[in-house]
Design a protein around this motif. Structure first.
Motif, mmCIF file in Angstrom:
data_model
loop_
_atom_site.group_PDB
_atom_site.id
_atom_site.type_symbol
_atom_site.label_atom_id
_atom_site.label_comp_id
_atom_site.label_asym_id
_atom_site.label_seq_id
_atom_site.Cartn_x
_atom_site.Cartn_y
_atom_site.Cartn_z
ATOM 1 N N LYS A 30 0.832 -1.206 0.000
ATOM 2 C CA LYS A 30 0.000 0.000 0.000
ATOM 3 C C LYS A 30 0.872 1.264 0.000
ATOM 4 N N ASN A 31 1.874 1.312 0.850
ATOM 5 C CA ASN A 31 2.749 2.487 0.917
ATOM 6 C C ASN A 31 3.577 2.654 -0.358
ATOM 7 N N ILE A 32 4.087 1.549 -0.885
ATOM 8 C CA ILE A 32 4.873 1.632 -2.120
ATOM 9 C C ILE A 32 4.010 2.161 -3.260
ATOM 10 N N ASN A 33 2.816 1.619 -3.407
ATOM 11 C CA ASN A 33 1.925 2.091 -4.468
ATOM 12 C C ASN A 33 1.548 3.556 -4.277
ATOM 13 N N PHE A 34 1.297 3.946 -3.052
ATOM 14 C CA PHE A 34 0.963 5.341 -2.758
ATOM 15 C C PHE A 34 2.103 6.268 -3.190
ATOM 16 N N ILE A 35 3.306 5.899 -2.840
ATOM 17 C CA ILE A 35 4.459 6.731 -3.182
ATOM 18 C C ILE A 35 4.631 6.829 -4.693
ATOM 19 N N ILE A 36 4.524 5.709 -5.372
ATOM 20 C CA ILE A 36 4.689 5.733 -6.823
ATOM 21 C C ILE A 36 3.576 6.547 -7.481
ATOM 22 N N GLU A 37 2.346 6.388 -7.008
ATOM 23 C CA GLU A 37 1.211 7.110 -7.593
ATOM 24 C C GLU A 37 1.240 8.608 -7.317
ATOM 25 N N ARG A 38 1.639 8.974 -6.094
ATOM 26 C CA ARG A 38 1.472 10.369 -5.680
ATOM 27 C C ARG A 38 2.759 11.191 -5.631
ATOM 28 N N LEU A 39 3.893 10.519 -5.495
ATOM 29 C CA LEU A 39 5.122 11.274 -5.268
ATOM 30 C C LEU A 39 6.160 11.086 -6.375
ATOM 31 N N ILE A 59 9.018 -0.335 -9.078
ATOM 32 C CA ILE A 59 9.857 0.479 -8.192
ATOM 33 C C ILE A 59 11.082 0.974 -8.963
ATOM 34 N N LEU A 60 11.739 0.063 -9.678
ATOM 35 C CA LEU A 60 12.947 0.438 -10.416
ATOM 36 C C LEU A 60 12.665 1.425 -11.537
ATOM 37 N N LYS A 61 11.535 1.255 -12.218
ATOM 38 C CA LYS A 61 11.234 2.094 -13.382
ATOM 39 C C LYS A 61 10.511 3.383 -13.021
ATOM 40 N N LYS A 62 9.676 3.332 -11.998
ATOM 41 C CA LYS A 62 8.806 4.475 -11.737
ATOM 42 C C LYS A 62 8.976 5.087 -10.355
ATOM 43 N N GLY A 63 9.689 4.399 -9.478
ATOM 44 C CA GLY A 63 9.848 4.888 -8.113
ATOM 45 C C GLY A 63 10.831 6.047 -8.005
ATOM 46 N N SER A 64 10.688 6.805 -6.972
ATOM 47 C CA SER A 64 11.608 7.911 -6.700
ATOM 48 C C SER A 64 12.958 7.358 -6.264
ATOM 49 N N ASP A 65 13.973 8.183 -6.315
ATOM 50 C CA ASP A 65 15.297 7.767 -5.852
ATOM 51 C C ASP A 65 15.260 7.373 -4.374
ATOM 52 N N GLU A 66 14.479 8.095 -3.579
ATOM 53 C CA GLU A 66 14.368 7.791 -2.155
ATOM 54 C C GLU A 66 13.737 6.412 -1.930
ATOM 55 N N LEU A 67 12.689 6.110 -2.695
ATOM 56 C CA LEU A 67 12.031 4.814 -2.574
ATOM 57 C C LEU A 67 12.987 3.696 -2.979
ATOM 58 N N LYS A 68 13.666 3.844 -4.097
ATOM 59 C CA LYS A 68 14.618 2.831 -4.558
ATOM 60 C C LYS A 68 15.700 2.582 -3.513
ATOM 61 N N LYS A 69 16.224 3.647 -2.944
ATOM 62 C CA LYS A 69 17.283 3.521 -1.933
ATOM 63 C C LYS A 69 16.756 2.801 -0.690
ATOM 64 N N TYR A 70 15.582 3.168 -0.247
ATOM 65 C CA TYR A 70 14.971 2.562 0.942
ATOM 66 C C TYR A 70 14.739 1.062 0.728
ATOM 67 N N ILE A 71 14.246 0.708 -0.446
ATOM 68 C CA ILE A 71 14.010 -0.703 -0.757
ATOM 69 C C ILE A 71 15.339 -1.456 -0.803
ATOM 70 N N GLU A 72 16.334 -0.897 -1.461
ATOM 71 C CA GLU A 72 17.636 -1.574 -1.569
ATOM 72 C C GLU A 72 18.285 -1.759 -0.196
ATOM 73 N N GLU A 73 18.135 -0.790 0.678
ATOM 74 C CA GLU A 73 18.698 -0.895 2.027
ATOM 75 C C GLU A 73 17.965 -1.935 2.876
ATOM 76 N N ASN A 74 16.762 -2.283 2.473
ATOM 77 C CA ASN A 74 15.930 -3.234 3.216
ATOM 78 C C ASN A 74 15.421 -4.334 2.282
ATOM 79 N N ILE A 75 16.297 -4.804 1.419
ATOM 80 C CA ILE A 75 15.882 -5.681 0.333
ATOM 81 C C ILE A 75 15.275 -6.994 0.803
ATOM 82 N N GLU A 76 15.854 -7.651 1.791
ATOM 83 C CA GLU A 76 15.265 -8.928 2.243
ATOM 84 C C GLU A 76 13.903 -8.700 2.896
ATOM 85 N N TYR A 77 13.766 -7.611 3.650
ATOM 86 C CA TYR A 77 12.465 -7.296 4.245
ATOM 87 C C TYR A 77 11.441 -7.083 3.127
ATOM 88 N N TYR A 78 11.815 -6.320 2.111
ATOM 89 C CA TYR A 78 10.924 -6.072 0.974
ATOM 90 C C TYR A 78 10.547 -7.396 0.291
#
Length: 173
Positions: free
Chosen positions: A26-35, A54-73
C-alpha cells in the motif's frame, strides 16, 4: 482547509524523503502514484511487476529505501503479492545477483515468476540446479550440457529431467 492540506502533503513528503514509513504494498503504491512524476500507471503493473515498477517508476528515495531493506521487501511485499509473477528479466537478475539476499530467497523469487531464462548467463551457479529442475530455463541440450559441466552439477537432476515425457519429446525434435 488549504493550509491543512499543504501541511499534510509536507508531512507525507518528509516521511517519504526520510524513509519514515513501513515497507508494504500500500505504501509503495501510494508513493509511486502520488510522489513521482510518472503519469497513468496501471495498478496491475504494481501487482504483477512490483519490483520492476519500483525500479522504473519509483523515486530515488524509494529505490534507496528498498535496496537498504531488500530482504524485508522480498519477504513482506514481493513474495506476498500473489499476482507478482511478471517481473522483467533484468529485475529478476538484479535480485538473484544481490549478495544481500540468501540463496533460499533467490530460489523463491525465481519460482514465483513466469520468466523462463534462455540460458544460464548471469544466473548465479548456486541456482542452476533448481532453475533447471523447475524448468525456469529453456530446456536445450546446450543448457543441460552447461549444467552438467558446472561444479554444482547433480546427475540425478538431469536424469529426472530427461525422464519427463514433455522434455524428452522436446529434445528429440
Amino acid at each position: 482547509m488549504g493550509a491543512r492540506k499543504t501541511s499534510l502533503l509536507t508531512l507525507i513528503e518528509y516521511s517519504h524523503h526520510e524513509s519514515l514509513y513501513e515497507i508494504n504494498p500500500k505504501n509503495i503504491n501510494f508513493i509511486i502514484e502520488r510522489l513521482t512524476t510518472q503519469q497513468n500507471i496501471s495498478p496491475s503493473f504494481y501487482n504483477t511487476k512490483n519490483y520492476t515498477s519500483i525500479l522504473k517508476k519509483g523515486s530515488d528515495e524509494l529505490k534507496k529505501y528498498i535496496e537498504e531493506n531488500i530482504e524485508y521487501y522480498i519477504n513482506n511485499v514481493f513474495l506476498k503479492l500473489p499476482d507478482n509473477t511478471e517481473e522483467d528479466e533484468s529485475s529478476i537478475l538484479k535480485l538473484i545477483n544481490n549478495d544481500d539476499i540468501c540463496a533460499n530467497i533467490k530460489h523463491k523469487i525465481v519460482l514465483q515468476q513466469n520468466q523462463i531464462f534462455q540460458t544460464f548467463e548471469n544466473i548465479p551457479n548456486i541456482l542452476w540446479k533448481d532453475i533447471l529442475s523447475d524448468e525456469k530455463v529453456t530446456i536445450t541440450w546446450e543448457n543441460i550440457l552447461e549444467y552438467f559441466n558446472s561444479e554444482e552439477s547433480d546427475t540425478s537432476v538431469i536424469t529426472d529431467l530427461l525422464n519427463r515425457n514433455n522434455i524428452a519429446d522436446s529434445l528429440s525434435k
